[in-house]
Design an enzyme around this catalytic site. Structure first.
Site, PDB file in Angstrom:
ATOM      1  CD  GLN A   1      -7.867  -7.122  -1.685  1.00 57.48           C
ATOM      2  OE1 GLN A   1      -7.487  -8.021  -0.584  1.00 57.48           O
ATOM      3  NE2 GLN A   1      -8.096  -7.384  -2.547  1.00 57.48           N
ATOM      4  CG  PHE A   2     -11.228  -4.424   2.586  1.00 57.84           C
ATOM      5  CD1 PHE A   2     -12.176  -5.029   3.051  1.00 57.84           C
ATOM      6  CD2 PHE A   2     -10.663  -6.366   1.849  1.00 57.84           C
ATOM      7  CE1 PHE A   2     -13.146  -6.383   2.619  1.00 57.84           C
ATOM      8  CE2 PHE A   2     -11.265  -7.262   1.713  1.00 57.84           C
ATOM      9  CZ  PHE A   2     -12.468  -7.217   1.931  1.00 57.84           C
ATOM     10  CB  ALA A   3     -11.343   1.838   4.547  1.00 58.08           C
ATOM     11  CG  ASP A   4     -10.546  -2.969   7.934  1.00 58.75           C
ATOM     12  OD1 ASP A   4     -10.976  -2.496   9.095  1.00 58.75           O
ATOM     13  OD2 ASP A   4     -11.425  -1.784   6.831  1.00 58.75           O
TER      14      ASP A   4
ATOM     15  CD  GLU B   1      -1.687  -2.787   1.116  1.00 61.62           C
ATOM     16  OE1 GLU B   1      -2.758  -3.022   1.130  1.00 61.62           O
ATOM     17  OE2 GLU B   1      -0.373  -2.735   1.887  1.00 61.62           O
TER      18      GLU B   1
ATOM     19  CG  HIS C   1     -11.053  -8.077   6.155  1.00 61.31           C
ATOM     20  ND1 HIS C   1     -10.234  -8.623   7.185  1.00 61.31           N
ATOM     21  CD2 HIS C   1     -10.802  -8.190   5.143  1.00 61.31           C
ATOM     22  CE1 HIS C   1      -9.642  -8.851   6.204  1.00 61.31           C
ATOM     23  NE2 HIS C   1      -9.314  -8.573   5.383  1.00 61.31           N
TER      24      HIS C   1
END
Length: 658
Positions: free
Chosen positions: A419-422, A397, A464
């Site tokens: 892919q996920f905000a986390d 990331e 997630h």
């Protein structure tokens, strides 16, 4: 020390000497000024100048270089006037950052130099993005990025080299191995015999050279760059050198064994090159004091001119205005043709239409190409737009956000799909320190959108399901939007892509296939920073965004006996203070609702603003309804309990009865 002249004639060798001499004399002057108390800090590159000067002279003038804080020779070899540099160091208006950042922490498109931030490693991913832009454009250019041996321990080093290798990017990663990261010796920094040995792990070529030999540096970089322009690929170059002074002057050098200074003093790049030129009868002894005096006179005059320049007068409006690139949303006449679409399809439409409109738009993310993304939003994009513009990425990331910034620096737009905000936490530094602060520091627009699939409701657990907008709403320089409806999902995303500022675009996963509505078929823009009245009312106001709008609407529909006004903020940075003021004055009772946790959630900012500015209009305290101050759990019963919705009925009852 052996120097190889190759094809450089005598005039060329004298030019090398001058380019090497100038930064040394500037540094010597700065050390005098430091002792006199006329300047406050200095990071010395004395003894390392051959790397900066030799490498810069090997590059074409229109190729980007990303230097570090000891690379004065890069700046002088690119012919930046000493007065302009001094203006930067002294925080004068004649510098590059208007007093907003220090020393070499700046960039300049005029000289194709992109300076570092203090975290060292992140700039290597920027080089990837710059090189990617050149490669996609078909330009035969190479990007040169500097780093120190200490920064090779950072994850950013690994991510940047891996991306460059996988994508075949023409980047020269140049390590200045000067023996120490502040006081930490190389023996405590890495265990491999040589840092250049790491190249094989990335499937790239590696070279180790004498960093104190300016001609060896020049010929190595020149030959590599010439070949890389025709055959794009990354190369790792380790330049062996030594830091002859402290990390910065105040830190001293007591931790360095004395014999090392004695050994490396004999390898001084300027002294040795000077002796070589004398032996070759290229340089005459009587020329040396003449050249030194000529440069010293120039340096003194340039520096004193800057000392006599007026100080910058602080002005709040000027500083606030500098945080963002000014932008006006494009005017567009809509056809009026609407289609009923799901929230997820509206996002896909916005991306597709933006890709068609902006030929310089690149989208990047894990599994977004053939697979179409984790949520299938980019399904079919690869066939229409090709692999250059729809790019699968390694799992990295930080590197990808940095590469997106590099694309923006070199004339492109970029959309990054988390892919996920986390998972954005793995790229946090690039977002809050590089994307957010660059325009304020040196005026560069950063046209990057980060898509953030966020939120709970699907039993996906702590990693997630977070809605982490509050991590970013407090960071000046970022814009943050959070649509709750399909039409806003499309309009805000197209606006974000058009906007020259970095935008965090939160898209709620629960709404993907559970929310549908009419959406404009053609290009559609929603102004960032403008709220929307979803439902007018007079009894009380619910100010919310994202999934909270759905909850608020359900509450209002279940209680027709109350006249509830629902204000959807849509944008959280900037946010619509005027709309908030109007609804507060209209109903006099306010509930701030959001899915994020209560403590530190964005609702606290809204509530504080209302209490500070509109207290006299209130008939009840401003109340906040938010999720529990815990991690979001996986089990449905626990997740339902966690969500703010579980407490909305009770809290609205308390507000209305007050």
């Amino acid at each position: 020390m052996i120097f190889d002249r190759k094809t450089i004639d005598n005039d060329g060798l004298i030019n090398f000497y001058k380019k090497l001499l100038l930064p040394r004399l500037v540094e010597e002057k700065m050390l005098i000024l430091l002792r006199q108390g006329r300047i406050g800090k200095w990071f010395s590159g004395i003894g390392q100048e051959a790397i900066a000067v030799g490498a810069t002279m090997a590059m074409h003038a229109d190729e980007y270089i990303l230097p570090m804080h000891r690379n004065l020779g890069v700046f002088t070899a690119r012919n930046i006037p000493v007065a302009r540099l001094m203006g930067q160091w002294q925080g004068k208006a004649s510098g590059f950052t208007n007093g907003r950042d220090r020393s070499f922490h700046f960039g300049t498109q005029d000289y194709k130099i992109i300076g570092m931030i203090s975290h060292l490693g992140p700039q290597m991913a920027l080089a990837d993005g710059i090189a990617l832009a050149d490669k996609i454009s078909g330009k035969k250019k190479v990007t040169l990025v500097f780093t120190g041996e200490g920064a090779t321990s950072e994850g950013d080093f690994h991510e940047a080299l891996n991306i460059a290798a996988v994508w075949g990017l023409p980047v020269i990663f140049l390590i200045e191995n000067n023996g120490y990261g502040l006081s930490t010796p190389v023996s405590e920094q890495y265990r491999c015999a040589n840092l250049v040995d790491k190249a094989i792990g990335y499937g790239m070529e590696g070279r180790q050279i004498d960093g104190n030999n300016i001609l060896e540096v020049y010929h190595t970089i020149s030959e590599l760059a010439a070949d890389m322009r025709e055959n794009p690929r990354p190369v790792l170059v380790e330049c062996m050198t030594f830091r002859m002074r402290g990390h910065e002057e105040a830190s001293g050098t007591k931790y360095v064994p004395a014999h090392l200074f004695e050994e490396w003093a004999k390898k001084d790049p300027l002294d040795n090159f000077e002796q070589f030129l004398l032996q070759e009868n290229v340089l005459r002894p009587e020329w040396i004091p003449y050249l030194r005096k000529e440069f010293a006179t120039l340096i003194d005059a340039e520096i004193e001119k800057v000392f006599n320049e007026p100080e910058i007068i602080p002005d709040i409006a000027t500083e606030v205005d500098a945080m963002y690139r000014r932008y006006s949303m494009p005017r567009h006449e809509h056809s009026g043709i609407l289609s009923h679409k799901r929230y997820i399809d509206a996002i896909s439409d916005a991306l597709r239409q933006s890709m068609r409109k902006h030929s310089n738009l690149i989208i990047m993310g894990q599994d977004i190409a053939e697979y179409g993304g984790a949520f299938k939003i980019t399904q079919g994009f690869l066939a229409e737009f090709g692999k250059d513009r729809v790019r699968n990425t390694p799992i990295c990331e930080s590197g990808i956000v940095g590469a997106a910034m590099g694309l923006a620096i070199n004339g492109y737009k970029a959309v990054v799909e988390m892919q996920f905000a986390d998972f954005v936490s793995s790229g946090f530094n690039q977002v809050v320190n590089n994307l957010a602060k660059t325009h304020y520091r040196w005026g560069q627009a950063i046209n990057v959108v980060i898509r953030m699939p966020a939120g709970g409701g699907s039993g996906a657990g702590p990693f997630h399901s977070q809605t982490n907008e509050a991590w970013f709403t407090k960071t000046p320089g970022l814009k943050v939007v959070y649509p709750s409806s399909p039409d806003d999902a499309k309009g805000l995303l197209m606006a974000a892509i058009d906007d020259p500022n970095p935008v965090l675009y939160f898209e709620h996963k629960y709404l993907y296939r559970n929310m549908a509505g009419n959406v404009q078929d053609d290009d559609y823009y929603v102004e960032i920073g403008k709220a929307h009245i979803v439902r007018p009312g007079t009894r009380a106001s619910i100010i919310t965004y994202g999934l909270g709008v759905l909850w608020a609407t359900e509450y209002a529909e279940n209680h027709p006996e109350y006249s509830i006004e629902i204000l959807d903020l849509r944008s959280l940075q900037p946010w619509d203070k005027e709309a908030v003021e109007k609804t507060v004055k209209k109903t006099s009772k306010v509930m701030v609702l959001h899915e994020d946790t209560l403590t530190g959630g964005f609702g606290g900012e809204i509530a504080a603003y209302i209490g500070e500015h509109f207290f006299k209009y209130l008939d009840a305290p401003v109340m906040r309804c938010a999720s529990l101050d815990t991690a979001i759990p996986m089990l449905k019963g626990l997740e339902d309990q966690f969500m703010a919705k579980a407490r909305l009925e009770k809290m609205m009852d308390a507000l209305l009865k007050f």
